[in-house]
Design a protein around this motif. Structure first.
Motif, mmCIF file in Angstrom:
data_model
loop_
_atom_site.group_PDB
_atom_site.id
_atom_site.type_symbol
_atom_site.label_atom_id
_atom_site.label_comp_id
_atom_site.label_asym_id
_atom_site.label_seq_id
_atom_site.Cartn_x
_atom_site.Cartn_y
_atom_site.Cartn_z
ATOM 1 N N PRO A 66 24.536 -40.426 20.894
ATOM 2 C CA PRO A 66 25.209 -39.147 21.143
ATOM 3 C C PRO A 66 26.734 -39.252 21.042
ATOM 4 O O PRO A 66 27.424 -38.239 20.931
ATOM 5 C CB PRO A 66 24.776 -38.786 22.564
ATOM 6 N N ASP A 67 27.269 -40.456 21.046
ATOM 7 C CA ASP A 67 28.719 -40.664 21.008
ATOM 8 C C ASP A 67 29.278 -40.814 19.595
ATOM 9 O O ASP A 67 30.484 -40.981 19.422
ATOM 10 C CB ASP A 67 29.092 -41.909 21.823
ATOM 11 N N ILE A 68 28.433 -40.768 18.590
ATOM 12 C CA ILE A 68 28.882 -40.984 17.218
ATOM 13 C C ILE A 68 29.402 -39.664 16.629
ATOM 14 O O ILE A 68 28.879 -38.593 16.923
ATOM 15 C CB ILE A 68 27.742 -41.572 16.364
ATOM 16 N N SER A 69 30.424 -39.775 15.800
ATOM 17 C CA SER A 69 30.962 -38.573 15.162
ATOM 18 C C SER A 69 30.033 -38.144 14.026
ATOM 19 O O SER A 69 29.264 -38.944 13.487
ATOM 20 C CB SER A 69 32.361 -38.844 14.616
ATOM 21 N N GLU A 70 30.131 -36.898 13.651
ATOM 22 C CA GLU A 70 29.323 -36.386 12.542
ATOM 23 C C GLU A 70 29.669 -37.116 11.244
ATOM 24 O O GLU A 70 28.790 -37.423 10.440
ATOM 25 C CB GLU A 70 29.544 -34.876 12.390
ATOM 26 N N ALA A 71 30.945 -37.432 11.039
ATOM 27 C CA ALA A 71 31.362 -38.164 9.837
ATOM 28 C C ALA A 71 30.730 -39.558 9.800
ATOM 29 O O ALA A 71 30.265 -40.001 8.743
ATOM 30 C CB ALA A 71 32.883 -38.276 9.786
ATOM 31 N N ASP A 74 27.013 -39.228 9.021
ATOM 32 C CA ASP A 74 26.821 -38.993 7.582
ATOM 33 C C ASP A 74 27.025 -40.279 6.784
ATOM 34 O O ASP A 74 26.277 -40.557 5.841
ATOM 35 C CB ASP A 74 27.786 -37.919 7.079
ATOM 36 N N ALA A 75 28.037 -41.073 7.168
ATOM 37 C CA ALA A 75 28.289 -42.348 6.480
ATOM 38 C C ALA A 75 27.095 -43.287 6.633
ATOM 39 O O ALA A 75 26.685 -43.943 5.664
ATOM 40 C CB ALA A 75 29.560 -42.997 7.020
ATOM 41 N N LEU A 76 26.514 -43.358 7.830
ATOM 42 C CA LEU A 76 25.337 -44.209 8.046
ATOM 43 C C LEU A 76 24.150 -43.717 7.232
ATOM 44 O O LEU A 76 23.396 -44.517 6.671
ATOM 45 C CB LEU A 76 24.981 -44.267 9.531
ATOM 46 N N ALA A 77 23.964 -42.418 7.153
ATOM 47 C CA ALA A 77 22.866 -41.856 6.357
ATOM 48 C C ALA A 77 23.031 -42.231 4.881
ATOM 49 O O ALA A 77 22.056 -42.556 4.203
ATOM 50 C CB ALA A 77 22.800 -40.344 6.538
#
Length: 140
Positions: A66-71, A74-77
């Motif tokens: 829950p602490d990860i940014s949306e950016a 997306d980078a991990l995806a």
């Protein structure tokens, strides 16, 4: 401090489709479902080998924190889609039979079974999400 009581409990793999992952890990590899729970818009899915009841593989979306940014999520995806996230190594008593079973399921083969100079016979695949999976058999 005495650390002799330490044991591995869980390891985590990112998956982009829980249903495809569940089919692969249960129906193709023969692992069993330990947990499949929906919570707060997420799915907590764990599988494990019947031979190791205390060890679970958690199948989670990329960047499930829950602490990860949306950016960053997306980078991990994107990294997962490229097959660049780390995977796991399983042991088996028959690398060639396991290879044949997984290959029949249409999974991407990275390495055919081969004898390694460090005393194992192994093969490698990508799971449906792109994670690297190696399967190794100890040489006699």
């Amino acid at each position: 401090m005495d650390t002799t009581d330490l044991k591995l409990k869980q390891c985590f793999l990112a998956v982009d489709d829980h249903d495809k992952a569940l089919y692969f890990y249960v129906e193709v590899l023969g692992l069993e479902i330990r947990n499949d729970v929906s919570y707060a818009g997420m799915r907590w899915l764990t599988v494990g080998s019947p031979l190791q009841p205390d060890v679970e593989v958690v199948l989670e979306p990329p960047g499930a924190s829950p602490d990860i940014s949306e950016a960053d999520r997306d980078a991990l995806a994107r990294l997962l889609a490229k097959g660049l996230l780390r995977g796991v190594i399983f042991t088996t008593e028959n690398c060639d039979a396991l290879h044949a079973r997984v290959r029949e399921a249409g999974v991407e083969v990275l390495q055919e079974p081969m004898d390694q100079p460090y005393g194992v016979r192994d093969c490698a695949f990508r799971d449906p999400a792109g994670n690297l999976l190696r399967f190794m058999e100890r040489s006699a």
